[in-house]
Design a protein around this motif. Structure first.
Motif, short mmCIF file in Angstrom:
data_model
loop_
_atom_site.label_atom_id
_atom_site.label_comp_id
_atom_site.label_asym_id
_atom_site.label_seq_id
_atom_site.Cartn_x
_atom_site.Cartn_y
_atom_site.Cartn_z
N GLY A 365 -10.58 77.44 -22.38
CA GLY A 365 -9.81 77.95 -23.51
C GLY A 365 -8.45 78.49 -23.14
O GLY A 365 -7.58 78.63 -24.00
N TYR A 366 -8.26 78.80 -21.87
CA TYR A 366 -6.98 79.34 -21.38
C TYR A 366 -5.85 78.35 -21.68
O TYR A 366 -6.03 77.13 -21.60
CB TYR A 366 -7.11 79.55 -19.87
N VAL A 367 -4.66 78.87 -22.00
CA VAL A 367 -3.49 78.01 -22.21
C VAL A 367 -2.41 78.36 -21.20
O VAL A 367 -2.15 79.54 -20.93
CB VAL A 367 -2.93 78.12 -23.64
N ALA A 368 -1.79 77.34 -20.63
CA ALA A 368 -0.69 77.54 -19.69
C ALA A 368 0.59 77.87 -20.44
O ALA A 368 0.72 77.60 -21.64
CB ALA A 368 -0.49 76.28 -18.85
N ARG A 369 1.53 78.47 -19.72
CA ARG A 369 2.84 78.74 -20.31
C ARG A 369 3.60 77.44 -20.57
O ARG A 369 4.13 77.20 -21.66
CB ARG A 369 3.68 79.61 -19.38
N THR A 370 3.68 76.59 -19.54
CA THR A 370 4.48 75.38 -19.61
C THR A 370 4.10 74.48 -18.45
O THR A 370 3.20 74.81 -17.66
CB THR A 370 5.99 75.73 -19.55
N ILE A 371 4.77 73.35 -18.33
CA ILE A 371 4.51 72.42 -17.23
C ILE A 371 5.83 71.93 -16.65
O ILE A 371 6.88 71.97 -17.30
CB ILE A 371 3.68 71.20 -17.68
N LEU A 397 3.03 96.78 -12.84
CA LEU A 397 1.87 96.00 -13.27
C LEU A 397 2.06 94.50 -13.05
O LEU A 397 1.17 93.71 -13.39
CB LEU A 397 1.58 96.27 -14.75
N TRP A 398 3.19 94.11 -12.50
CA TRP A 398 3.46 92.68 -12.30
C TRP A 398 2.47 92.10 -11.30
O TRP A 398 2.17 92.69 -10.27
CB TRP A 398 4.88 92.49 -11.79
N LYS A 399 1.96 90.92 -11.62
CA LYS A 399 0.96 90.29 -10.77
C LYS A 399 1.62 89.54 -9.61
O LYS A 399 2.61 88.83 -9.80
CB LYS A 399 0.11 89.30 -11.58
N VAL A 400 1.06 89.72 -8.42
CA VAL A 400 1.52 89.00 -7.23
C VAL A 400 0.34 88.18 -6.72
O VAL A 400 -0.66 88.73 -6.26
CB VAL A 400 2.03 89.96 -6.15
N TYR A 401 0.43 86.88 -6.81
CA TYR A 401 -0.64 85.99 -6.39
C TYR A 401 -0.06 84.59 -6.22
O TYR A 401 1.09 84.33 -6.60
CB TYR A 401 -1.77 85.97 -7.44
N GLU A 402 -0.83 83.70 -5.68
CA GLU A 402 -0.38 82.32 -5.57
C GLU A 402 -1.57 81.38 -5.68
O GLU A 402 -2.71 81.78 -5.38
CB GLU A 402 0.39 82.10 -4.27
N PRO A 403 -1.32 80.17 -6.16
CA PRO A 403 -0.04 79.68 -6.67
C PRO A 403 0.17 80.09 -8.13
O PRO A 403 -0.75 80.01 -8.93
CB PRO A 403 -0.19 78.17 -6.57
N ARG A 404 1.36 80.54 -8.44
CA ARG A 404 1.67 80.83 -9.84
C ARG A 404 1.76 79.52 -10.63
O ARG A 404 1.53 79.50 -11.84
CB ARG A 404 2.98 81.61 -9.95
N TRP A 405 2.11 78.44 -9.92
CA TRP A 405 2.19 77.12 -10.53
C TRP A 405 1.14 76.20 -9.87
O TRP A 405 1.46 75.46 -8.93
CB TRP A 405 3.57 76.51 -10.33
N PRO A 406 -0.12 76.20 -10.31
CA PRO A 406 -1.10 75.26 -9.76
C PRO A 406 -0.76 73.82 -10.15
O PRO A 406 0.00 73.57 -11.09
CB PRO A 406 -2.42 75.71 -10.39
N LYS A 407 -1.38 72.88 -9.43
CA LYS A 407 -1.20 71.46 -9.74
C LYS A 407 -2.33 70.96 -10.63
O LYS A 407 -3.47 71.44 -10.55
CB LYS A 407 -1.18 70.63 -8.46
N SER A 408 -2.00 69.98 -11.46
CA SER A 408 -3.02 69.33 -12.28
C SER A 408 -3.90 68.44 -11.41
O SER A 408 -3.53 68.07 -10.28
CB SER A 408 -2.36 68.49 -13.38
N GLY A 409 -5.05 68.07 -11.94
CA GLY A 409 -5.99 67.26 -11.17
C GLY A 409 -5.45 65.91 -10.79
O GLY A 409 -5.79 65.37 -9.74
N GLY A 411 -2.36 65.33 -10.10
CA GLY A 411 -1.21 65.52 -9.22
C GLY A 411 0.14 65.30 -9.87
O GLY A 411 1.16 65.35 -9.19
N LYS A 412 0.18 65.09 -11.19
CA LYS A 412 1.45 64.78 -11.85
C LYS A 412 2.21 66.02 -12.33
O LYS A 412 3.42 65.95 -12.54
CB LYS A 412 1.19 63.87 -13.06
N TRP A 413 1.48 67.14 -12.51
CA TRP A 413 2.10 68.29 -13.16
C TRP A 413 1.81 69.59 -12.42
O TRP A 413 0.72 69.78 -11.89
CB TRP A 413 1.59 68.45 -14.60
N TYR A 414 2.83 70.46 -12.39
CA TYR A 414 2.60 71.87 -12.13
C TYR A 414 2.41 72.53 -13.50
O TYR A 414 3.13 72.22 -14.45
CB TYR A 414 3.82 72.52 -11.46
N TRP A 415 1.45 73.43 -13.60
CA TRP A 415 1.34 74.20 -14.84
C TRP A 415 1.50 75.68 -14.52
O TRP A 415 1.01 76.18 -13.51
CB TRP A 415 0.03 73.92 -15.57
N LYS A 416 2.22 76.39 -15.38
CA LYS A 416 2.55 77.78 -15.10
C LYS A 416 1.48 78.70 -15.66
O LYS A 416 1.12 78.61 -16.84
CB LYS A 416 3.91 78.14 -15.68
#
Length: 724
Positions: A365-371, A397-409, A411-416
């Protein structure tokens, strides 16, 4: 205390009792759309410094620092032996006579800056020595005007004079403007709305308009309204050396860096919408999914140099664009509008499906910001360092983690990731509009039901938070009752987040038909005070104060909550909250906010323990909305606008101009009529901007989306507020 509160409410609401008189629908029809064009040496000018402009039977002649030229078609051609005629006033006893400059003796002659009327016998002369008027004997006398308050206008340094199409005499000087009518003299300063007064030239048009060149742009006065044209959107340079208005009413400005032309083309709001739609399709939409925000331009103002990039809120902006297309289809049944709305739905649905395909999967159900496409630069490079710096210096309160932009399954897209509440407000605003107005087949309706249900269930299952793939809530999508009601770090978000969550649940119940969402909303109201929280959606100190993104988000949530809720008691209270919010936005002349409130507020009443009050939108809401839609420039390039020097500006007091904890007070304000600057005198990409700002620093390297026009236009059309 009760008497004081009652008195304030009565004073406010009695004033507004006559404020719903706008005739609906507003019949707009064809209007003059203002447009601009600049001419430079590339168009044939001998030199960029243009000294003066002249018109004869063959057209427009410009005198530059390197010679004269005439406009032939779209190109300026050299003109030989052109010498502008100059005049002087020659002393003649106690008066003066008019003579050509070359024929006049040198001693005592007054150089004529400009004249009003026939060149052979003008009725008025502007000169450094003052205003000179022609008397019955045909000679000229120095004739300053008295304003009845002990002040003489035109005693010296008169910059220009002209006669308007009604025969009124206009006189320009540093003190302001004086106008002699059949009823006597009228005087204009910043208090009367005059934007600026360092005049260089003056010219009248055939349509009643009077134009004034200044050292910082052009002022136009027509039908009692002032217009200010400054910056590269309108002129090649702000310093206007001379001004000419042709027989068609177009203004030509000689500047230090070329010639500016400001004209008008007949247009309807529907034609304007079609123009923006074409620009969106041609330049703005990004990726095959068509995400809409703004784009960069490598070369200032050049649309052929578009560079596509993401914005943090592509989901929000695409939702608002898509909602506009839903209203368009609902109003017009145009199949192209349905195609655009369908495309927007697929783009938003992809933001929900793409995170479920890679190695870093958030809960369903989660939605990404953009791609972003993976064939470009990796957006994760340097991200940890930037996020760490931001957390340590700006936001604990800013989150520090990685990857902030994971890859799609695939391999065509980064999603934020780290999706914000802005995005959710947009998604939930769009889905019920799409469901009601566009989705027609069983398959289409089931698709939107599934998307909104999955998103809402995600929030419910995670204690009313949006949870990232790292198992923690995103920075801004926290709606948890304990956080909002008990955590001191979240108290400022209490109102808006409560309003948002109630609207999400209401929209989901409407689309899915599942009453469980209404029951959950009622539980949040009864056990966690979400209705009380929502009554004041943000902390503010009057019009212009507070976060303006919150306003845009709140108005979308108000609209959905009032449109889809089945709880009449809730709607009664929330409508008053909406009214309280809207009156703070009223000076902003925002057609989107005006239409959203008017859907529910027209002829509405609110009853409290003391009385029943009219909470209809105030008089002028529809006129302001239509004028803003007409006033939008066709050119959506981000050019600079500077207004803090203007005479007609009233600065906001400190408590409204900035946050209480800020030490510097920015220059923010409104015009003397109490309203913000018109949209043609500022620049913004979205309705979350701050319209009380006075200066905008765009350099022509951003092209904004036309959604800011399209959404309110189509919404107004759908709800019957405007008629083409």
């Amino acid at each position: 205390m009760r008497n004081c509160v009652t008195g304030l409410l009565v004073a406010l609401l009695c004033c507004t009792a006559v404020f719903a008189a706008d005739e609906v629908p507003a019949k707009v029809g064809v209007f003059p759309q203002e447009i601009a064009k600049n001419y430079s040496v590339a168009d044939g000018l001998p030199d960029q410094k243009v000294l003066s402009l002249h018109q004869d039977e063959t057209g427009i002649v410009a005198v530059t620092a390197a010679g004269a030229c005439r406009l032939e078609g779209a190109t300026w051609k050299p003109v030989r032996d052109f010498t502008p005629q100059r005049f002087v006033l020659v002393p003649d006893g106690d008066a003066y006579t008019l003579a050509p400059a070359e024929a006049a003796p040198g001693s005592g002659a007054v150089i004529v800056r400009s004249f009003a009327g026939d060149a052979k016998a003008p009725v008025a002369i502007a000169a450094a020595e003052g205003l000179f008027l022609r008397n019955d004997q045909g000679v000229y006398e120095k004739s300053p005007a008295c304003d009845g308050q002990g002040r003489l206008w035109g005693a010296c340094d008169v910059r220009g004079v002209t006669l308007d199409s009604d025969g009124n005499l206009w006189v320009a000087m540093l003190a302001g403007l004086a106008c002699r009518t059949a009823d006597g003299w009228k005087f204009y300063t910043g208090h009367e709305g005059l934007p600026y007064n360092d005049f260089t030239s003056i010219a009248a048009g055939p349509d009643g308009a009077v134009w004034f060149g200044t050292t910082k742009g052009i002022v136009r006065f027509k039908n009692g309204t002032w217009h200010y044209r400054q910056g590269r959107r309108w002129l090649p340079d702000d310093h206007v050396n001379d001004l000419l208005v042709d027989q068609a009413g177009n203004a030509w400005a000689a500047t230090q860096h070329g010639i500016g032309w400001i004209g008008f083309t007949p247009m309807t709001l529907a034609e304007k919408a079609a123009f923006y739609e074409e620009e969106l399709d041609k330049y703005i939409k990004r990726t095959p999914f068509g995400y809409t925000s703004e784009v960069k331009l490598e070369k200032a103002g050049d649309r052929s140099t578009v560079v596509y990039t993401d914005s943090d809120n592509d989901g929000l902006w695409t939702s608002m664009y898509g909602a506009g297309e839903c209203f368009a289809y609902g109003a017009t049944r145009d199949p192209e509008a349905k195609k655009r709305a369908d495309k927007a739905f697929e783009a938003l649905r992809f933001l929900q499906t793409v995170p479920q395909t890679g190695d870093h999967r958030p809960p369903k159900g989660y939605v990404a910001r953009t791609i972003l496409p993976t064939d470009g630069k990796d957006p994760n490079e340097g991200r940890i360092e930037r996020d760490t710096y931001h957390r340590d210096n700006h936001d604990v309160l800013w989150k520090v983690y990685e990857p902030r932009w994971p890859k799609s399954g695939d391999g065509k897209w980064y999603w934020k990731s780290d999706t914000s509440s802005d995005e959710l407000d947009g998604h939930f605003f769009f889905y019920p509009a799409y469901y009601d107005l566009v989705a027609e087949t069983k398959e289409e309706k089931e698709a939107v039901q599934q998307v909104i249900r999955d998103l809402m269930d995600h929030l419910i299952d995670h204690d009313f938070n949006l949870v990232d793939f790292d198992g923690t809530p995103t920075r801004w999508s926290i709606y948890n009752p304990d956080s909002l009601n008990k955590d001191p770090l979240w108290w400022e978000e209490r109102g808006l987040k409560s309003l948002s969550m109630l609207s999400y649940l209401t929209a989901t119940e409407h689309v899915t038909g599942d009453p469980k969402y209404g029951k959950i909303a009622n539980e949040l109201i009864e056990k966690h005070h979400f209705r009380t929280n929502a009554m004041i959606y943000k902390i503010h100190f009057g019009p212009g104060s507070g976060n303006h993104s919150d306003d845009e988000m709140a108005f979308m949530c108000y609209y959905n909550l009032l449109k889809y809720s089945q709880d009449e008691a809730l709607k009664h209270e929330i409508l008053y909250s909406f009214f309280s919010a809207w009156i703070n936005e009223w000076p902003e002349m925002n057609p989107l906010f005006n239409f959203m409130y008017a859907v529910f507020g027209r002829d509405a009443k609110h009853t409290n323990p003391w009385d029943t009050y009219d909470i209809s939108p105030w008089e002028g809401w529809l006129d302001d909305s239509v004028e803003t839609l007409k006033d939008f420039p066709l050119d959506r390039v981000a050019w600079d606008h500077h207004n803090s020097h203007r005479l007609d500006i009233v600065l906001l007091p400190r408590q409204q101009a900035t946050e209480p904890y800020e030490s510097e007070v920015p220059q923010r304000g409104h015009r003397v009529n109490g309203k913000v600057l018109p949209v043609s005198e500022r620049y913004f990409n979205h309705w979350n901007h701050d319209p009380w700002n006075l200066n905008y620093g765009g350099k022509g390297h951003t092209l904004g989306s036309g959604t800011v026009f399209l959404l309110p236009y189509y919404m107004g059309l759908y709800h019957g507020f405007i008629d083409n």
